[in-house]
Write a protein that holds these residues in place. Structure first.
Motif, short mmCIF file in Angstrom:
data_model
loop_
_atom_site.label_atom_id
_atom_site.label_comp_id
_atom_site.label_asym_id
_atom_site.label_seq_id
_atom_site.Cartn_x
_atom_site.Cartn_y
_atom_site.Cartn_z
N ASP A 99 -4.45 -20.11 44.95
CA ASP A 99 -3.00 -19.98 44.79
C ASP A 99 -2.49 -18.61 45.21
OD1 ASP A 99 -2.82 -22.56 43.90
OD2 ASP A 99 -2.61 -22.06 41.77
N ASP A 330 -0.97 -29.71 38.58
CA ASP A 330 -0.74 -28.53 37.75
C ASP A 330 -2.01 -27.70 37.75
OD1 ASP A 330 -2.42 -29.72 35.93
OD2 ASP A 330 -0.88 -30.18 34.46
N PHE A 331 -2.13 -26.74 36.85
CA PHE A 331 -3.19 -25.74 36.99
C PHE A 331 -4.60 -26.28 36.74
CE2 PHE A 331 -2.41 -25.66 32.49
CZ PHE A 331 -3.58 -25.22 31.89
N TYR A 391 -6.68 -18.68 31.30
CA TYR A 391 -6.18 -18.96 32.65
C TYR A 391 -4.95 -18.09 32.95
CZ TYR A 391 -5.00 -21.55 36.88
OH TYR A 391 -4.74 -21.88 38.19
#
Length: 487
Positions: A99, A330-331, A391
């Motif tokens: 990312d 999503d993450f 995270y």
């Protein structure tokens, strides 16, 4: 400890202004009542453990109900100063490197960040351990406040360890920073709840981990335990042998298409229930409890406007999750593997694909139960709030290393603290914030961030996922051909 206060939060920030007491006596009486109520709620918060459980050795003072932020000295536990984690982070942490890759060569300048501000809802800063926010435009419901609440918990869990930051947040549903618009230069860095293959948005945990009071969805750590209890109460074999989905079918074409799979004219092994959230709200959400929805062997995940926060709740049910070809992530979801954690469903022929999945699962119950259990174990064990915070920590740490300037508090930004976000709200909003509150600084370090994947290993992983989906598609075609031959 000092008694200086931060500025009052501006009225346009939803829920962050409290009322000034009209008299000293009345004010004192109300403060005593509020402190008593909060203390009682804290005593009931016994499902959280470790760094999330209040003890007499708390490094932080109890919340005093005031919308003014008190001056604090950030105290770092001695053990945390010297300890190095021996625990490896879950595999999905590797996506942090992917990312942030667009800025690896150039770094991130103030001009880049301010360019992202043109499309952001809020600007978030951390300077010397203190959180600040600047609001640019109206946000749906209270996503901004709950996101800020989550960052405050991170600062409490790892005091003095989160670096100075300056970042922009987009709090809508659809990724904003399109890759095609930034082929010749580094894109503006923008944090968001989801991403896709066509965007550069930096994926960050969504607000629902700290509760969604507007829909009466409890904080994740609380709800996860309740879902676990529900799984134990109703075993996979005793559940309805159909695929279940409940939600707003009007949000997307994919959901309207899914509604056609209901057993109205032909039984596709699907049970689809449309939700009118206005009616649910009038009924106080009594018929939409997530804990009461782990009743079928198979649960369907389908995107709405973009990704849906429901994905983790669906996975947590022990049911075999049927994913209708997601376009957004999503993450934590990019490391999910087809036929291991979920079963892939064709978006172009949903009904037939769902019927095949359910027929296959009922004919192979051991394998279907195993897929359901694997997906559920993934979110119950690898998506604990400890890892959600870790995270966030590593993502912000790596982001800060790319900054080519020293963040400072801009004019118009206001300080955000626990007191302001707790004492200015009531009802479920207050309850959920108290229930998701980190009470103690962690005495251990965050888990160890894995190294970036090589291009070769990353491509091999993506090819493996594509290959597994293709295998299911071929089996569906073979089954359909066989059925037609027998007619």
């Amino acid at each position: 400890m000092g008694s200086t206060t931060c500025p009052y939060i501006s009225p346009d920030l939803v829920g962050m202004i409290g009322r000034q007491h009209k008299t000293t006596t009345l004010g004192f009486f109300l403060v005593i009542l509020l402190i008593t109520a909060i203390t009682v709620q804290w005593m009931d918060m016994n499902i959280l453990s470790g760094g999330f459980q209040r003890t007499s050795n708390s490094f932080f003072p109890e919340v005093s109900c005031s919308t003014a932020c008190p001056q604090r000295t950030v105290l770092v536990p001695e053990a945390a100063r010297t300890s190095e984690s021996t625990e490896a982070c879950p595999e999905y942490f590797r996506w942090i490197h992917e990312d942030l890759k667009p800025w690896k060569a150039t770094g991130i300048t103030r001009e880049m960040v301010e360019k992202a501000g043109e499309v952001a809802h809020i600007r978030v800063l951390v300077v010397s351990g203190v959180l600040y926010v600047e609001k640019f435009k109206k946000v749906f419901q209270t996503r901004d406040m709950v996101t800020l609440w989550g960052i405050l918990q991170l600062l409490t869990l790892y005091p003095g360890r989160v670096p100075d930051l300056d970042l922009m947040f987009e709090l809508g549903d659809i990724p904003v920073i399109r890759k095609r618009a930034h082929r010749a230069s580094a894109p503006p860095p923008l944090f968001h709840y989801c991403g896709d293959d066509l965007s550069h948005d930096i994926v960050f945990p969504d607000w629902s981990f700290w509760g969604w009071p507007e829909l009466k969805i409890r904080p994740w750590e609380v709800l996860k335990k309740e879902l676990q209890d529900s799984n134990e109460a109703r075993k996979w074999e005793d559940r309805e042998p159909f695929a279940y989905w409940k939600g707003n079918t009007k949000l997307s074409l994919a959901r309207r298409d899914l509604a056609k799979c209901n057993a109205t004219y032909q039984d596709w092994n699907a049970r689809i229930y449309d939700v009118d959230w206005y009616r649910e709200k009038r009924q106080r959400f009594n018929t939409s409890s997530l804990v009461n929805q782990c009743t079928h062997r198979y649960k369907i995940y389908v995107e709405g406007i973009s990704w849906s926060v429901s994905q983790k709740y669906i996975l947590a049910c022990d049911s075999m999750s049927l994913f209708i070809n997601p376009h957004y992530y999503d993450f934590f979801t990019r490391s999910l593997i087809p036929t291991v954690h979920f079963w892939p469903i064709s978006e172009n022929d949903k009904c037939r694909s769902i019927k095949y999945a359910v027929d296959w699962g009922n004919a192979h119950p051991k394998q279907a139960k195993g897929i359901g259990r694997s997906g559920s174990k993934y979110v119950h064990e690898k998506l604990m709030m400890k890892y959600v915070y870790d995270y966030m920590f590593h993502l912000l740490q790596e982001y800060s290393k790319l900054l080519r300037y020293q963040p400072s508090v801009p004019e118009g930004a206001v300080e955000v603290c626990h007191e302001a976000l707790i004492c200015s709200v009531k009802g479920l909003r207050k309850k959920y914030r108290l229930n998701s509150m980190v009470n103690n600084a962690s005495e251990s370090s965050p888990c160890s961030l894995p190294l970036p994947s090589s291009l070769q290993n990353l491509q091999a992983f993506l090819d493996k996922k594509s290959g597994l989906i293709r295998q299911v598609e071929l089996r569906e075609v073979a089954k359909e051909n066989s059925s037609q031959a027998q007619r």
